[in-house]
Design a protein around this motif. Structure first.
Motif, PDB file in Angstrom:
ATOM      1  N   PRO A  37      20.262 -57.469  -0.181  1.00  0.00           N
ATOM      2  CA  PRO A  37      20.080 -56.055   0.011  1.00  0.00           C
ATOM      3  C   PRO A  37      21.204 -55.751   0.593  1.00  0.00           C
ATOM      4  N   THR A  38      22.120 -56.136   1.224  1.00  0.00           N
ATOM      5  CA  THR A  38      23.413 -55.511   1.740  1.00  0.00           C
ATOM      6  C   THR A  38      24.498 -56.045   1.304  1.00  0.00           C
ATOM      7  N   PRO A  39      25.500 -55.219   1.358  1.00  0.00           N
ATOM      8  CA  PRO A  39      27.059 -55.771   0.975  1.00  0.00           C
ATOM      9  C   PRO A  39      27.325 -56.602   1.964  1.00  0.00           C
ATOM     10  N   GLU A  40      26.864 -56.487   3.154  1.00  0.00           N
ATOM     11  CA  GLU A  40      27.406 -57.365   4.230  1.00  0.00           C
ATOM     12  C   GLU A  40      26.960 -58.455   4.089  1.00  0.00           C
ATOM     13  N   GLN A  41      25.628 -58.902   3.826  1.00  0.00           N
ATOM     14  CA  GLN A  41      25.076 -60.333   3.440  1.00  0.00           C
ATOM     15  C   GLN A  41      25.639 -60.970   2.320  1.00  0.00           C
ATOM     16  N   GLN A  42      25.971 -59.894   1.320  1.00  0.00           N
ATOM     17  CA  GLN A  42      26.682 -60.292  -0.023  1.00  0.00           C
ATOM     18  C   GLN A  42      27.902 -61.138   0.525  1.00  0.00           C
ATOM     19  N   VAL A  59      16.052 -59.209  16.372  1.00  0.00           N
ATOM     20  CA  VAL A  59      17.068 -60.254  16.426  1.00  0.00           C
ATOM     21  C   VAL A  59      17.997 -59.984  15.394  1.00  0.00           C
ATOM     22  N   ALA A  60      17.319 -59.868  14.048  1.00  0.00           N
ATOM     23  CA  ALA A  60      18.164 -59.742  13.039  1.00  0.00           C
ATOM     24  C   ALA A  60      17.184 -59.346  12.006  1.00  0.00           C
ATOM     25  N   GLU A  61      17.798 -58.819  10.851  1.00  0.00           N
ATOM     26  CA  GLU A  61      16.974 -58.443   9.731  1.00  0.00           C
ATOM     27  C   GLU A  61      17.539 -58.605   8.364  1.00  0.00           C
ATOM     28  N   GLY A  62      16.950 -58.384   7.319  1.00  0.00           N
ATOM     29  CA  GLY A  62      17.470 -58.655   6.022  1.00  0.00           C
ATOM     30  C   GLY A  62      17.925 -57.090   5.611  1.00  0.00           C
ATOM     31  N   PHE A  63      17.182 -56.187   6.031  1.00  0.00           N
ATOM     32  CA  PHE A  63      17.772 -54.711   5.707  1.00  0.00           C
ATOM     33  C   PHE A  63      16.954 -53.772   6.428  1.00  0.00           C
ATOM     34  N   GLY A  64      15.818 -53.592   6.551  1.00  0.00           N
ATOM     35  CA  GLY A  64      15.224 -52.254   7.506  1.00  0.00           C
ATOM     36  C   GLY A  64      14.509 -51.299   6.606  1.00  0.00           C
ATOM     37  N   MET A  65      13.599 -52.033   5.799  1.00  0.00           N
ATOM     38  CA  MET A  65      12.771 -50.823   4.929  1.00  0.00           C
ATOM     39  C   MET A  65      12.116 -49.948   5.685  1.00  0.00           C
ATOM     40  N   SER A 102      18.438 -48.036  17.114  1.00  0.00           N
ATOM     41  CA  SER A 102      18.349 -49.669  16.727  1.00  0.00           C
ATOM     42  C   SER A 102      19.453 -50.254  17.274  1.00  0.00           C
ATOM     43  N   TYR A 103      19.121 -51.547  17.721  1.00  0.00           N
ATOM     44  CA  TYR A 103      20.179 -52.255  18.225  1.00  0.00           C
ATOM     45  C   TYR A 103      20.993 -52.760  17.082  1.00  0.00           C
ATOM     46  N   ASP A 104      22.164 -53.049  17.522  1.00  0.00           N
ATOM     47  CA  ASP A 104      23.266 -53.315  16.370  1.00  0.00           C
ATOM     48  C   ASP A 104      23.272 -54.702  15.924  1.00  0.00           C
ATOM     49  N   ILE A 105      22.494 -55.037  14.909  1.00  0.00           N
ATOM     50  CA  ILE A 105      22.069 -56.291  14.422  1.00  0.00           C
ATOM     51  C   ILE A 105      22.347 -56.439  13.115  1.00  0.00           C
ATOM     52  N   THR A 106      22.700 -57.912  12.593  1.00  0.00           N
ATOM     53  CA  THR A 106      22.849 -58.132  11.207  1.00  0.00           C
ATOM     54  C   THR A 106      21.337 -58.275  10.672  1.00  0.00           C
ATOM     55  N   TYR A 107      21.134 -57.465   9.348  1.00  0.00           N
ATOM     56  CA  TYR A 107      22.095 -56.775   8.644  1.00  0.00           C
ATOM     57  C   TYR A 107      21.164 -55.440   8.392  1.00  0.00           C
ATOM     58  N   GLY A 108      21.993 -54.602   7.817  1.00  0.00           N
ATOM     59  CA  GLY A 108      21.435 -53.271   7.232  1.00  0.00           C
ATOM     60  C   GLY A 108      21.468 -52.360   8.362  1.00  0.00           C
ATOM     61  N   THR A 109      21.744 -52.344   9.727  1.00  0.00           N
ATOM     62  CA  THR A 109      21.618 -51.476  10.618  1.00  0.00           C
ATOM     63  C   THR A 109      22.827 -50.219  10.323  1.00  0.00           C
TER      64      THR A 109
END
Length: 504
Positions: free
Chosen positions: A284-289, A414-420, A434-441
């Motif tokens: 879902p995100t360039p960061e995870q990619q 703790v973490a998310e894949g995106f945040g739909m 939101s907390y500053d978490i991986t990923y999507g934030t």
């Protein structure tokens, strides 16, 4: 045809199911053929699919396919109008709203259980022998027809399940046996399918056969695996033109080291063992990619949106602050440890010191009863019991109403894949903290523009940001307008273009 493959549509669905349903809706809105494909036997599938906005033609279930009931409309069947029970010989006796019994010559022969949340509609009929032992159970589909029959051993253990077509003929038979003292389904028989009987040792083998059948019937079909438990099945499909797997969550529990951290076991097939059987892995995100590309430089990772905002929602009038419930803080998601809902309660305890009328509303199903009790105890301990509302898991109009009431939404995972859920909230003009978490934030929230991003775990800082939003109408109005604007970037045309590019 685009087939999005998963286990089921559940009564209570996770973000994976909601993302998959949203994708079907996106493709439909943009004129592309797509179906939500499920493996599990589910008599309530039509009801559950409707609850997340899917129509019958958008869902394809394996058992429904072989039973020939994919397009059967609903017809309510009252327990007192069952044609299989001759009322001139048998007597139906009511025992309250939940069940009735079938009696004959002074003996109870069977019990008719009422379908949940209905008045007098048949859920199942349980038959007994003269000693009171259960011998069989007839199961009715939500749409009103008898869908399957379970047969039991004298000791009460399930022996055989038979799935029926509308003529009452068995089309699938599942045998159960004890293995080392535990009862398991051990064989699936597909009967008289295209003139042949077929035998499978596992449900996944039958599912593979099914996927090969539908892709062979529709040349050029694309398969997208949404559930990690089914990646190995999709990987083995022979007749799909292309195969993809889409990730909906972070791939490792080591959130501080996503490039080298140990994979979740569920991701081993899709990222290592069977990765070469997919044309690409979608995230879902360039960061995870970027993280996964560094970890697996030879694999093709592509970015696709995990949700979209329907045109009807984008065209709706923007809500103003007076239209909302003052001080309403929303938490939308499953109540489970990785979502850290306790952090939202701790933040609220600080917020009410400055904004006494503030409330925190949870909407989502609890992972277990224990966590719900723990959250209620925490609210009591912090003195905010009357300010915390534990709402139901909601969809459809009820979900929309919750977003319309909210003044701010919080994310404490703790973490998310995106945040739909955050995109959904922003489409109703709800600012995010939101907390500053991986990923999507960082992709979804522009700090100080459409919400605020605070340090991970800093519930005090989260509380301060919430107070700043609730205490200043001008701040809220600016953040809300920017939230609406951010949601527009997830319009159907743009998201469809991203999907079309990814599936090339």
């Amino acid at each position: 045809m685009n087939y999005f493959v998963s286990e089921n549509v559940f009564t209570f669905n996770s973000g994976t199911e909601h993302a998959q349903a949203k994708r079907v809706q996106l493709f439909t809105e943009q004129g592309e053929s797509a179906q939500y494909v499920t493996r599990n036997y589910n008599r309530f599938l039509a009801r559950d699919a409707e609850s997340i906005g899917l129509h019958a033609e958008q869902v394809l279930n394996m058992y429904d396919f072989f039973q020939g009931v994919t397009d059967v409309p609903r017809e309510e069947v009252s327990l007192r109008l069952l044609p299989q029970i001759p009322l001139d010989e048998y007597h139906i006796e009511g025992h309250g709203p939940n069940y009735s019994t079938i009696n004959h010559a002074g003996r109870e022969l069977a019990r008719i259980n009422v379908m949940p949340a209905t008045v007098g509609l048949v859920n199942d009929i349980v038959y007994y022998d003269r000693y009171g032992n259960t011998t069989a159970r007839e199961n009715f589909d939500w749409r009103g027809f008898k869908s399957s029959v379970d047969y039991f051993h004298p000791d009460g253990n399930l022996a055989v399940q038979k799935m029926l077509n509308l003529a009452g003929e068995t089309v699938i038979e599942i045998s159960h046996m004890k293995v080392n003292g535990t009862l398991y389904p051990t064989m699936w028989k597909l009967l008289n399918y295209k003139g042949h009987d077929w035998r499978f040792n596992t449900e996944d083998q039958l599912f593979l056969f099914f996927l090969n059948e539908i892709t062979a019937e529709h040349p050029g079909s694309i398969l997208v695996s949404d559930r990690r438990s089914l990646d190995h099945v999709v990987a083995d499909v022979q007749f799909a033109a292309k195969k993809f797997a889409v990730l909906h969550d972070i791939h490792t529990p080591d959130i501080k080291n996503p490039i080298r951290g140990k994979l979740y076991d569920a991701y081993l097939n899709v990222l290592e063992r069977r990765v070469r059987d997919f044309d690409a892995i979608l995230v879902p995100t360039p960061e995870q990619q970027a993280d996964l590309q560094k970890r697996y430089p030879g694999v093709d990772f592509r970015v696709v949106p995990d949700t979209f905002v329907p045109q009807a929602q984008l065209a709706a009038s923007r809500l103003r602050l007076p239209d909302r419930q003052a001080g309403n803080i929303l938490f939308m998601g499953r109540l489970s440890p990785e979502k850290r809902p306790d952090q939202a309660i701790r933040a609220l305890a600080r917020v009410v010191k400055s904004v006494p009328s503030a409330t925190l509303t949870f909407h989502g199903y609890p992972a277990n009863a224990e966590i719900l009790n723990e959250l209620k105890a925490l609210a009591n301990q912090l003195g905010v019991t009357n300010s915390v509302i534990f709402g139901d898991y909601i969809t459809g109009d009820a979900l929309a109403a919750a977003y319309q009431r909210a003044q701010v939404i919080v994310q404490t995972s703790v973490a998310e894949g995106f945040g739909m859920n955050l995109v959904e909230a922003m489409s109703y003009g709800v600012p995010v903290v939101s907390y500053d978490i991986t990923y999507g934030t960082r992709e979804l929230i522009h700090d100080g523009v459409n919400g605020y991003v605070v340090a991970n775990g800093a519930h005090g800082e989260m509380a301060d940001r919430i107070v700043s939003i609730l205490s200043d109408d001008g701040v809220w109005a600016d953040l809300s307008a920017a939230a609406y604007d951010k949601a527009v970037t997830f319009n159907g045309q743009a998201m469809m273009a991203a999907w079309q590019q990814a599936l090339q």
